[in-house]
Design a protein around this motif. Sequence first.
Motif, short mmCIF file in Angstrom:
data_model
loop_
_atom_site.label_atom_id
_atom_site.label_comp_id
_atom_site.label_asym_id
_atom_site.label_seq_id
_atom_site.Cartn_x
_atom_site.Cartn_y
_atom_site.Cartn_z
N ASP A 190 0.80 -1.22 0.00
CA ASP A 190 0.00 0.00 0.00
C ASP A 190 0.83 1.28 0.00
OD1 ASP A 190 -2.55 1.04 -0.22
OD2 ASP A 190 -2.69 1.48 1.90
N TRP A 191 2.14 1.19 -0.24
CA TRP A 191 2.95 2.39 -0.22
C TRP A 191 2.67 3.20 -1.48
CZ3 TRP A 191 6.53 2.69 -4.20
CH2 TRP A 191 6.87 1.49 -4.81
N GLY A 192 2.61 4.50 -1.32
CA GLY A 192 2.40 5.37 -2.46
C GLY A 192 1.07 5.20 -3.14
N ASN A 193 0.10 4.54 -2.48
CA ASN A 193 -1.22 4.30 -3.08
C ASN A 193 -1.10 3.61 -4.44
OD1 ASN A 193 -2.73 5.56 -0.99
ND2 ASN A 193 -2.09 7.53 -1.78
N LEU A 194 -0.62 2.38 -4.42
CA LEU A 194 -0.44 1.61 -5.64
C LEU A 194 -1.72 1.60 -6.48
CD1 LEU A 194 1.54 -1.44 -4.26
CD2 LEU A 194 2.35 0.14 -5.99
N ASP A 195 -1.56 1.82 -7.77
CA ASP A 195 -2.71 1.87 -8.66
C ASP A 195 -3.54 0.60 -8.60
OD1 ASP A 195 -1.94 4.37 -9.50
OD2 ASP A 195 -0.91 3.65 -11.30
N HIS A 196 -2.89 -0.55 -8.44
CA HIS A 196 -3.61 -1.81 -8.53
C HIS A 196 -4.29 -2.22 -7.22
CE1 HIS A 196 0.09 -3.13 -6.65
NE2 HIS A 196 -0.54 -4.23 -6.29
N GLU A 197 -3.95 -1.55 -6.12
CA GLU A 197 -4.60 -1.92 -4.86
C GLU A 197 -6.07 -1.51 -4.92
OE1 GLU A 197 -3.19 -3.78 -2.96
OE2 GLU A 197 -1.05 -3.42 -2.97
N ARG A 198 -6.96 -2.46 -4.71
CA ARG A 198 -8.38 -2.20 -4.90
C ARG A 198 -9.12 -2.02 -3.57
NH1 ARG A 198 -6.76 -5.93 -8.55
NH2 ARG A 198 -7.37 -7.65 -7.22
N ALA A 199 -8.38 -1.61 -2.52
CA ALA A 199 -9.02 -1.37 -1.23
C ALA A 199 -10.05 -0.25 -1.38
CB ALA A 199 -7.97 -0.98 -0.20
N PRO A 200 -11.13 -0.34 -0.62
CA PRO A 200 -12.16 0.70 -0.72
C PRO A 200 -11.60 2.08 -0.40
CG PRO A 200 -12.95 -1.18 0.55
CD PRO A 200 -11.49 -1.40 0.31
N THR A 240 1.30 -5.13 -15.62
CA THR A 240 2.33 -4.49 -14.81
C THR A 240 1.72 -3.35 -14.02
OG1 THR A 240 4.05 -4.99 -16.44
CG2 THR A 240 4.54 -3.26 -14.84
N PHE A 241 2.03 -3.30 -12.74
CA PHE A 241 1.45 -2.31 -11.84
C PHE A 241 2.56 -1.46 -11.24
CE2 PHE A 241 -1.02 -6.29 -11.50
CZ PHE A 241 -2.18 -5.86 -12.11
N ARG A 242 2.44 -0.15 -11.38
CA ARG A 242 3.43 0.78 -10.87
C ARG A 242 2.75 1.85 -10.02
NH1 ARG A 242 8.29 0.21 -13.68
NH2 ARG A 242 8.14 -1.04 -15.59
N VAL A 243 3.52 2.50 -9.18
CA VAL A 243 2.99 3.59 -8.38
C VAL A 243 2.99 4.88 -9.20
CG1 VAL A 243 3.70 2.61 -6.18
CG2 VAL A 243 5.25 4.11 -7.42
N LYS A 244 2.09 5.78 -8.85
CA LYS A 244 2.04 7.08 -9.53
C LYS A 244 3.26 7.92 -9.18
CE LYS A 244 -3.02 7.25 -9.72
NZ LYS A 244 -4.24 7.98 -9.28
N ASN A 245 3.62 7.92 -7.90
CA ASN A 245 4.76 8.70 -7.43
C ASN A 245 5.64 7.80 -6.58
OD1 ASN A 245 3.88 11.46 -8.35
ND2 ASN A 245 2.16 10.97 -7.02
#
Length: 252
Positions: free
Chosen positions: A16-26, A154-159
């Motif tokens: 969950d670091w950096g609000n990963l794009d692929h994390e689908r938590a509410p 492939t899943f990357r963080v925005k920042n």
Amino acid sequence: MKDNIGNYAKHAQYWDWGNLDHERAPNDESSYHFAKQYGNSILLPMCAWGHLGAYMAQRGMRVTAFDITPEMIEEGKKRFGSIKNLNLFVGDATDFNFDIEPVDVCAFAEMGWIHSMDEVKKALICINNHLRDGGYLILEEFIGAYDSQTGLETFRVKNNPYPDRTVYKTGITRNEAKTRRCYISQTVYTEYNDGRKEQFDHNFYLQRYSRAEWLSALRECGFEVKAEYKNRDKEPWREDDGHWIVVAIKSK
């Protein structure tokens, strides 16, 4: 349950670091508003770092959040340990007993990590034991059954939050209608600025259950269903809706 969660412990440092794009938590805000309707103290099973619990505690709720993986809770305490009204514990969702005041509501557990309905019932009983009389349980589940498979994604963080490295994932998701399982196969890559590279696999599956199985289990474990929705806007659930939010009240 400990054997069903892939390489979760090693994953903790990047969870969950950096609000990963692929994390689908509410979304934290919608989760807070939905839960707040049912009380001011909340139990959050299978919380990973406890990010959602931290957000709710900062908004004034009294929060008990827990996860089976000590590494997750250790990382959570590093980040959120100073937040008032937030308690982070290590605990198994199918067998826990915390010394806390009964809570108003338990919400947003990902029960797919629990791979048999007998074990789900154990979790429901533990939850029931930690709710006040008339307390609420909010489940958000996928109850559909279908066959599908993604290509390699492939899943990357925005920042990127780390100045010395880049971290990303690749993964494939496969849904199997016959078993109601969602298989997830991931590889996590770390590439350091000095040229070093590391990787590890994170493979697991989520078990889905039918609405009929859920309704039977809830009744058996002391809950009465009060409402069923297809989304957090509280649109009524219909037979062909795979996404299912149920609000149940402790009845015994």
